[in-house]
Write a protein that holds these residues in place. Structure first.
Motif, PDB file in Angstrom:
ATOM      1  N   LEU A  13      -2.915   2.493   9.448  1.00 15.65           N
ATOM      2  CA  LEU A  13      -3.566   1.305   8.903  1.00 15.65           C
ATOM      3  C   LEU A  13      -2.787   0.740   7.727  1.00 15.65           C
ATOM      4  O   LEU A  13      -2.620  -0.485   7.604  1.00 15.65           O
ATOM      5  CB  LEU A  13      -4.998   1.660   8.484  1.00 15.65           C
ATOM      6  N   ALA A  14      -2.272   1.622   6.848  1.00 19.92           N
ATOM      7  CA  ALA A  14      -1.507   1.156   5.686  1.00 19.92           C
ATOM      8  C   ALA A  14      -0.214   0.467   6.120  1.00 19.92           C
ATOM      9  O   ALA A  14       0.165  -0.575   5.562  1.00 19.92           O
ATOM     10  CB  ALA A  14      -1.210   2.334   4.764  1.00 19.92           C
ATOM     11  N   ASN A  15       0.473   1.045   7.110  1.00 16.38           N
ATOM     12  CA  ASN A  15       1.708   0.419   7.596  1.00 16.38           C
ATOM     13  C   ASN A  15       1.419  -0.954   8.194  1.00 16.38           C
ATOM     14  O   ASN A  15       2.157  -1.928   7.961  1.00 16.38           O
ATOM     15  CB  ASN A  15       2.380   1.322   8.621  1.00 16.38           C
ATOM     16  N   ALA A  16       0.348  -1.031   9.007  1.00 13.36           N
ATOM     17  CA  ALA A  16      -0.024  -2.327   9.573  1.00 13.36           C
ATOM     18  C   ALA A  16      -0.382  -3.310   8.471  1.00 13.36           C
ATOM     19  O   ALA A  16      -0.057  -4.508   8.543  1.00 13.36           O
ATOM     20  CB  ALA A  16      -1.196  -2.144  10.541  1.00 13.36           C
ATOM     21  N   PHE A  17      -1.053  -2.805   7.423  1.00 16.51           N
ATOM     22  CA  PHE A  17      -1.441  -3.670   6.312  1.00 16.51           C
ATOM     23  C   PHE A  17      -0.203  -4.175   5.569  1.00 16.51           C
ATOM     24  O   PHE A  17      -0.108  -5.364   5.207  1.00 16.51           O
ATOM     25  CB  PHE A  17      -2.353  -2.883   5.373  1.00 16.51           C
ATOM     26  N   ASN A  18       0.758  -3.266   5.330  1.00 15.89           N
ATOM     27  CA  ASN A  18       1.998  -3.685   4.661  1.00 15.89           C
ATOM     28  C   ASN A  18       2.769  -4.687   5.509  1.00 15.89           C
ATOM     29  O   ASN A  18       3.346  -5.657   4.986  1.00 15.89           O
ATOM     30  CB  ASN A  18       2.868  -2.461   4.376  1.00 15.89           C
ATOM     31  N   LEU A  19       2.821  -4.480   6.833  1.00 18.36           N
ATOM     32  CA  LEU A  19       3.485  -5.434   7.721  1.00 18.36           C
ATOM     33  C   LEU A  19       2.794  -6.790   7.671  1.00 18.36           C
ATOM     34  O   LEU A  19       3.456  -7.841   7.658  1.00 18.36           O
ATOM     35  CB  LEU A  19       3.494  -4.878   9.146  1.00 18.36           C
ATOM     36  N   MET A  20       1.478  -6.771   7.622  1.00 18.40           N
ATOM     37  CA  MET A  20       0.736  -8.027   7.527  1.00 18.40           C
ATOM     38  C   MET A  20       1.069  -8.753   6.232  1.00 18.40           C
ATOM     39  O   MET A  20       1.269  -9.979   6.216  1.00 18.40           O
ATOM     40  CB  MET A  20      -0.757  -7.736   7.609  1.00 18.40           C
ATOM     41  N   ALA A  68       0.844  -1.194   0.000  1.00 16.70           N
ATOM     42  CA  ALA A  68       0.000   0.000   0.000  1.00 16.70           C
ATOM     43  C   ALA A  68       0.878   1.242   0.000  1.00 16.70           C
ATOM     44  O   ALA A  68       1.745   1.391   0.856  1.00 16.70           O
ATOM     45  CB  ALA A  68      -0.919   0.003   1.222  1.00 16.70           C
ATOM     46  N   ARG A  69       0.644   2.147  -0.989  1.00 13.33           N
ATOM     47  CA  ARG A  69       1.448   3.369  -1.114  1.00 13.33           C
ATOM     48  C   ARG A  69       0.740   4.524  -0.403  1.00 13.33           C
ATOM     49  O   ARG A  69       0.242   5.451  -1.029  1.00 13.33           O
ATOM     50  CB  ARG A  69       1.680   3.694  -2.575  1.00 13.33           C
ATOM     51  N   VAL A  70       0.666   4.479   0.884  1.00 11.47           N
ATOM     52  CA  VAL A  70       0.050   5.525   1.700  1.00 11.47           C
ATOM     53  C   VAL A  70       1.131   6.118   2.576  1.00 11.47           C
ATOM     54  O   VAL A  70       1.763   5.408   3.359  1.00 11.47           O
ATOM     55  CB  VAL A  70      -1.104   4.968   2.562  1.00 11.47           C
ATOM     56  N   LYS A  71       1.333   7.451   2.426  1.00 11.60           N
ATOM     57  CA  LYS A  71       2.437   8.100   3.118  1.00 11.60           C
ATOM     58  C   LYS A  71       1.975   9.079   4.197  1.00 11.60           C
ATOM     59  O   LYS A  71       2.765   9.866   4.699  1.00 11.60           O
ATOM     60  CB  LYS A  71       3.316   8.844   2.109  1.00 11.60           C
ATOM     61  N   GLU A 122       6.473 -13.869   4.146  1.00  9.70           N
ATOM     62  CA  GLU A 122       7.513 -14.646   4.832  1.00  9.70           C
ATOM     63  C   GLU A 122       6.962 -15.983   5.299  1.00  9.70           C
ATOM     64  O   GLU A 122       7.617 -17.027   5.162  1.00  9.70           O
ATOM     65  CB  GLU A 122       8.047 -13.836   6.011  1.00  9.70           C
ATOM     66  N   THR A 123       5.759 -15.939   5.851  1.00 11.40           N
ATOM     67  CA  THR A 123       5.138 -17.186   6.303  1.00 11.40           C
ATOM     68  C   THR A 123       4.924 -18.139   5.147  1.00 11.40           C
ATOM     69  O   THR A 123       5.154 -19.358   5.261  1.00 11.40           O
ATOM     70  CB  THR A 123       3.792 -16.878   6.979  1.00 11.40           C
ATOM     71  N   PHE A 124       4.503 -17.589   4.008  1.00  8.65           N
ATOM     72  CA  PHE A 124       4.261 -18.434   2.836  1.00  8.65           C
ATOM     73  C   PHE A 124       5.561 -19.057   2.343  1.00  8.65           C
ATOM     74  O   PHE A 124       5.617 -20.264   2.031  1.00  8.65           O
ATOM     75  CB  PHE A 124       3.615 -17.593   1.729  1.00  8.65           C
ATOM     76  N   ASN A 125       6.635 -18.212   2.271  1.00  7.53           N
ATOM     77  CA  ASN A 125       7.923 -18.757   1.812  1.00  7.53           C
ATOM     78  C   ASN A 125       8.450 -19.800   2.789  1.00  7.53           C
ATOM     79  O   ASN A 125       8.966 -20.859   2.385  1.00  7.53           O
ATOM     80  CB  ASN A 125       8.935 -17.622   1.656  1.00  7.53           C
TER      81      ASN A 125
END
Length: 697
Positions: free
Chosen positions: A574-581, A563-566, A587-590
């Motif tokens: 919310l965007a930062n939390a979404f990007n972290l998720m 998400a490109r929200v600055k 990472e979990t998938f890999n």
């Protein structure tokens, strides 16, 4: 090509053009509501008192016929719509809707804004909700023509237009409010699904609606406050203005009143026994009266009238002589004729109630009296006069009166000179009996009752005017402000009143103009606010929209998006939390893939071991010699695992050494030839490994 089955769209157009449609169609239902409203409009117009104004005979007939015609059009349109004739029904509804306001604007004054707003709102409602596309262009043209005609009538204000009753303006404004409410409700219903489908529209709509309601309340409050303030200011100013004009009238009326008062006091001195000059003769008094008339060319006549034998006790001697009647009483009336000559005639009808009040009232009250208005022809011109009378009283005994007839045309000049509220206010002077002494620009009204102008005068105002009160009131029809300022004439007890009739439309015109300006400014600011609100809500919704797009991509298995929200507000958090998720999911998938691969490798290795054990077991089960079995097992292990070298050791019976039983390759053969052994201890890796095993059995 087959033309037997036209498209539904073409069928709909053909139905509209032919004028028939299903009565259950939404358009037909809306048109039916419009026809019902038109029918009620015509009914209320016909029965609600369109003739409550001062209109000519032909105007009254037109404004009686037109509402009936509108009612008939409404009924016919209802019948057509019930039969599915939507085109014809809608056309009649629209025509009837424009007929009455156009007629009213042509024949009545004072309805401009009310009719204009009604026509505008009703046309907007018809064009948006009811009018069919096939006739919409014509309807728009006729609506604009109607609005231009109404504006032109207000601009020209033709003489054929009569003053409209206030109820009509209220009626048109009320109809406009109802139509606007219906329009807003219908538009809100239609736009509900669209508005609620998008967050930006929802924010703009509800915030804009709240802004519009608040603006409307503020504008209405400001308009009502301004109107009330204008009325209060007008009341104070009008009362002050009327008081100043009343003082002017009183000052001019005091001149003849002061003169008769002075003459009465002089003649009273003749009855004082201590007065050396008390024995005045009738000829001397006549000379005094004649000289007063000569010195005051504006006065019509001057007179005196004494009680029987009250002047000199010689009434019997003067019976029938010049200036006397058959009673012989001293009652000369020196009057200026049309030719300007002064002559003396006897007073008449002085004992007749009503006509002789100028004598009867001072005798009863022993107070000064002013009788007005009196209309006398002077040199062929009817002139408004007043009789000013002062009693001759000595030691509380009434002896007679001195009277003077003076023109009071100056009162007409005073009321004609009134220039208040753009000369749209009427001014008048009345006596305590409600008779008009002067009326602005209508001198012919002198002597008539003010109730012809103010119908409720004798029921609401007569007592207050006769009591000498100054006050402000509202006319019975609620359209005018009435102002009364008392004119108390000296000691006479006679009370006149200077009055003003001011239309509320003139009083509230500045407030109305201000309210309209505020309304226009409010609408403009609301529209600007809505534009800004739309832009700002877009800025608020854009991060949510971006997050939605990223969420859709993630739901399709794309973990390489972000998400490109600055911003640093809640959406940024919310965007930062979404990007972290997303990063954690990636990472979990890999990691999950690696763990699955390792687990798969372990399973495969275990399966291989099981297969090898099965192979070794199968091979072992086919031989009887231990040496052959160990040899085969070593070869199978060597080949299956691709090992460089494989050895098999057995523990000797004393469990002190490991004895080589088989080894692969040349090295194994050489070690077997040497009978290779290893101590069973920790000095060697094989011995150490075997030493840690527990014996079986």
């Amino acid at each position: 090509m087959n033309h037997s089955n036209p498209s539904p769209k073409m069928n709909k157009f053909q139905e509209s053009a032919s004028g028939t449609t299903d009565s259950k169609d939404p358009m037909a239902k809306k048109a039916l509501l419009g026809a019902i409203f038109l029918t009620l409009f015509g009914l209320f117009s016909a029965a609600g008192g369109l003739l409550k104004f001062d209109a000519a005979f032909w105007q009254g007939h037109i404004l009686t016929v037109v509402p009936i015609l509108v009612l008939a059009l409404g009924l016919v349109s209802l019948a057509l719509l019930r039969r599915g004739k939507i085109l014809q029904g809608v056309s009649l509804v629209f025509a009837g809707n424009l007929l009455l306001p156009i007629t009213a604007s042509l024949l009545q004054d004072g309805l401009g804004w009310a009719i204009f707003i009604y026509t505008l709102t009703s046309s907007a409602l018809f064009l948006w909700q009811i009018t069919l596309p096939v006739v919409r262009r014509w309807a728009i043209g006729f609506a604009f023509l109607a609005l231009a005609f109404i504006a032109l009538m207000e601009l020209l204000n033709l003489p054929i237009r009569a003053l409209a009753a206030n109820e009509l303006a209220v009626f048109f404004y009320g109809a406009s409010a109802i139509l606007m409410a219906l329009f807003v409700i219908q538009a809100a219903i239609q736009a509900r699904n669209i508005i609620f489908a998008r967050l930006q529209l929802k924010i703009a709509f509800w915030t804009g609606a709240a802004l519009a309601v608040i603006s409307l309340i503020l504008i209405a409050y400001a308009g009502i406050t301004a109107r009330q303030s204008a009325i209060e200011t007008a009341q104070n100013e009008a009362l002050a203005y009327a008081a100043s004009q009343a003082f002017r009238v009183r000052a001019d009326a005091e001149v003849p009143l002061d003169m008769v008062r002075a003459l009465a006091q002089a003649l009273t001195a003749a009855k004082d026994p201590e007065n050396t000059y008390r024995n005045l003769s009738r000829s001397q008094v006549n000379a005094m009266l004649r000289q007063v008339l000569i010195e005051n060319p504006n006065f019509l006549g001057v007179s005196t009238l004494w009680e029987p034998n009250a002047f000199d006790g010689q009434d019997a001697f003067y019976r029938g002589k010049e200036g006397h009647d058959l009673t012989g009483r001293f009652l000369p009336y020196w009057v200026r004729g049309d030719d300007g000559n002064i002559k003396v005639i006897p007073l008449e009808q002085y004992e007749t109630v009503g006509v002789g009040d100028w004598y009867i009232l001072p005798r009863l009250t022993k107070r000064e009296v002013v009788i007005a208005p009196l209309v006398y022809p002077i040199q062929g011109v009817d002139t408004v006069m007043a009789t000013f009378v002062a009693p001759i009283v000595f030691e509380n005994k009434f002896y007679g009166i001195v009277g003077m007839d003076a023109p009071i045309a100056y009162i007409q000049d005073v009321v004609d000179a009134v220039e208040i509220y753009g000369e749209n206010a009427d001014a008048f002077v009345i006596n305590s009996s409600g008779k008009i002494i002067g009326f602005r620009n209508k001198p012919e009204m002198a002597g008539r009752l003010i109730s012809e102008v103010i119908p409720d005068y004798f029921s609401d105002y007569q007592v207050r005017v006769a009591g000498g009160q100054s006050f402000v009131s509202v006319s019975e029809d609620g359209r005018s402000l009435l102002v009364f300022s008392a004119i108390n004439l000296g000691r006479a007890g006679s009370r006149w009143s200077f009055g003003l009739i001011i239309p509320f439309s003139e009083i509230t015109a500045p407030a109305t103009a201000s309210a309209l300006r505020q309304g226009a400014i409010g609408v403009t600011l609301t529209l600007v606010g809505l534009v800004l609100l739309w832009f700002l809500s877009g800025q608020i919704v854009r991060p949510v929209r971006d997050l939605t797009e990223v969420a859709n991509a993630v739901s399709q298995g794309n973990f390489e998006v972000a998400a490109r929200v600055k911003t640093t507000d809640e959406t940024g958090v919310l965007a930062n939390a979404f990007n972290l998720m997303i990063s954690q999911l990636r990472e979990t998938f890999n990691t999950l893939e690696q763990r699955v691969a390792e687990r798969t490798a372990k399973v495969e290795r275990r399966n291989l071991d099981l297969a090898l054990a099965a192979q070794v077991g199968q091979a072992v089960s086919q031989v009887r010699s231990v040496d052959d079995m160990l040899k085969d097992a070593a070869e199978i292990i060597h080949q299956s695992f691709g090992l460089y070298y494989v050895q098999i050791y057995l523990v000797n019976e004393s469990r002190t050494e490991l004895v080589l039983q088989f080894g692969t390759g040349q090295a194994g053969a050489e070690l077997m030839r040497r009978r290779h052994r290893l101590p069973l201890n920790m000095t060697s890796s094989n011995g150490g490994a075997a030493g840690t095993r527990k014996p079986i059995g």
